[in-house]
Design an enzyme around this catalytic site. Sequence first.
Site, PDB file in Angstrom:
ATOM      1  CB  ALA A  50       4.484  18.867  -6.904  1.00 30.37           C
ATOM      2  CB  CYS A 139       6.572  25.353 -12.542  1.00 34.28           C
ATOM      3  SG  CYS A 139       4.873  25.345 -11.973  1.00 34.28           S
TER       4      CYS A 139
HETATM    5  C1  LIG Z   1       1.563  15.822 -11.209  1.00 36.49           C
HETATM    6  C2  LIG Z   1       2.836  16.405 -11.728  1.00 36.49           C
HETATM    7  C3  LIG Z   1       3.668  17.119 -10.880  1.00 36.49           C
HETATM    8  C4  LIG Z   1       4.866  17.649 -11.354  1.00 36.49           C
HETATM    9  N1  LIG Z   1       5.699  18.303 -10.491  1.00 36.49           N
HETATM   10  C5  LIG Z   1       6.924  18.710 -10.913  1.00 36.49           C
HETATM   11  C6  LIG Z   1       7.870  19.253 -10.014  1.00 36.49           C
HETATM   12  O1  LIG Z   1       7.618  19.371  -8.818  1.00 36.49           O
HETATM   13  N2  LIG Z   1       9.083  19.644 -10.513  1.00 36.49           N
HETATM   14  C7  LIG Z   1       9.397  19.527 -11.837  1.00 36.49           C
HETATM   15  O2  LIG Z   1      10.504  19.904 -12.242  1.00 36.49           O
HETATM   16  N3  LIG Z   1       8.521  19.007 -12.709  1.00 36.49           N
HETATM   17  C8  LIG Z   1       7.314  18.579 -12.276  1.00 36.49           C
HETATM   18  N4  LIG Z   1       6.458  17.971 -13.155  1.00 36.49           N
HETATM   19  C9  LIG Z   1       6.892  17.755 -14.540  1.00 36.49           C
HETATM   20  C10 LIG Z   1       7.552  16.384 -14.681  1.00 36.49           C
HETATM   21  O3  LIG Z   1       8.719  16.306 -13.892  1.00 36.49           O
HETATM   22  C11 LIG Z   1       7.911  16.106 -16.141  1.00 36.49           C
HETATM   23  O4  LIG Z   1       8.816  17.071 -16.581  1.00 36.49           O
HETATM   24  C12 LIG Z   1       6.695  16.122 -17.066  1.00 36.49           C
HETATM   25  O5  LIG Z   1       5.628  15.393 -16.504  1.00 36.49           O
HETATM   26  C13 LIG Z   1       7.041  15.567 -18.448  1.00 36.49           C
HETATM   27  O6  LIG Z   1       7.504  14.253 -18.355  1.00 36.49           O
HETATM   28  P1  LIG Z   1       6.545  13.002 -18.691  1.00 36.49           P
HETATM   29  O7  LIG Z   1       6.014  13.186 -20.073  1.00 36.49           O
HETATM   30  O8  LIG Z   1       7.421  11.793 -18.546  1.00 36.49           O
HETATM   31  O9  LIG Z   1       5.426  13.039 -17.686  1.00 36.49           O
HETATM   32  C14 LIG Z   1       5.235  17.476 -12.704  1.00 36.49           C
HETATM   33  C15 LIG Z   1       4.397  16.765 -13.551  1.00 36.49           C
HETATM   34  C16 LIG Z   1       3.209  16.225 -13.092  1.00 36.49           C
HETATM   35  C17 LIG Z   1       2.350  15.442 -14.031  1.00 36.49           C
END
Ligand SMILES: Cc1cc2nc3c(=O)[nH]c(=O)nc-3n(C[C@H](O)[C@H](O)[C@H](O)COP(=O)(O)O)c2cc1C
Length: 415
Positions: A50, A139
């Site tokens: 998001a 979330c």
């Molecule tokens: C700024 C931000 C916004 C996010 N918004 C969503 C979202 O809208 N829907 C969702 O399923 N996960 C959301 N996430 C989680 C990410 O999709 C992901 O699962 C999480 O960052 C872990 O993965 P990573 O270690 O590669 O960042 C968000 C994460 C961040 C940092």
Amino acid sequence: MGDVTSTLDPVSTPASGDLGTGEPAAERVLPPLQIGPITVDTPVVLAPMAGVTNRAFRTLCREAGASQGYDPGLYVAEMVTSRALVERNVESLRIVTFGDDETPRSAQVYGVDPATVGAAVRIIAGEDRADHVDLNFGCPVPKVTRKGGGSALPWKRQLFTDIVRAAVEAAEPHGVPVTVKMRKGIDDDHLTYLEAGRIAESLGVAAVALHARTAAEYYSGTADWTAIARLKEEVRSVPVLGNGDIWSAEDALRMVRETGADGVVVGRGCQGRPWLFADLAAAFHGTTTRVRPGLREVADTIYRHGELMIDYFDGDEGKGMRDLRKHMAWYLKGYVVGGEARHALAMVSTLAELRERLDALDLEQGYPGEDAEGPRGRAGSPKQPHLPYGWLDSRELDAEFEAKLREAELSVSGG
Ligand SMILES: Cc1cc2nc3c(=O)[nH]c(=O)nc-3n(C[C@H](O)[C@H](O)[C@H](O)COP(=O)(O)O)c2cc1C
């Protein structure tokens, strides 16, 4: 402004291309990812984020992913709440817009009420607004879990079941696959992912993705990839996607090797580094090519991001620049840029000003190496999850909780 991909000259770094076997990779690492009827040749997914993965940012990521000559992967839009979509809120409808050549078009829906989620998915699938719908059950934000939403929701297994079923039934007639994205659970004593994975699989979802943290862990520590391996043992008939702490192509290869995941989902690692998708595509096709941009290439990418942002907001330059600001620190991580210049870039309000401020940087700087790599974006410490009083006492939902949940959707903000 030229095509961003033309500015990102790949370099070959043989040492980083091996798969931990000591031998350079020669073949593709995984077969294509099959999400229902959609074949994703490169098993790499941009995580929905998001406020980050709007059409503008996805365009940069996709271009980078395609720059190596392979299929770029799957790029999920920002989450949209089912209620806002059903009410046809203008900003929510904007979120579900895609580039002309964006395929597959992937949307994510968050909701707490089966009927509303069903109606939202019917809008997306029935009006041909996307080719794939992901459901967000991950979330961890307190204001959401406090009402029983987000990663607290799968604890109420019947509600979880009803939501997933409603989405699958709404999408099915239109041939649109539905996937589920979740966390491990609420905390280590209240894990939900294995059961949720089984339920989702039995209801006909096309894949399940696991961010291998609990809500209590928030974004702290390191993701527990062993949970991805565990889920892979449990869910056998559809792909299992691993998510959490992939900061480089090598991390992605390691996750696949260690967990048996069918593909990877990459979030924070690409913030300010859309070219990570070039590395990922190359790595999954067994080549050692990696993109290591100097500051001039980074500046060109920032400028193009600015142009794409303005286009995304229908020509509203102020809005586009405001949304770009949050990306600046990520883009500049590791490059030698003074505090004043960083500050000015983070306050930029027109495209002309952006150009001027970027041109004032020392653009001959090469890639800074490790300083530009590693963790970035949201972090923080573990938090006691905020839940409705008595939420953990039962796996069933009562009327009081139901009312709270409805409020949960009003305060969601991703994560
Ligand atoms: C700024 C931000 C916004 C996010 N918004 C969503 C979202 O809208 N829907 C969702 O399923 N996960 C959301 N996430 C989680 C990410 O999709 C992901 O699962 C999480 O960052 C872990 O993965 P990573 O270690 O590669 O960042 C968000 C994460 C961040 C940092």
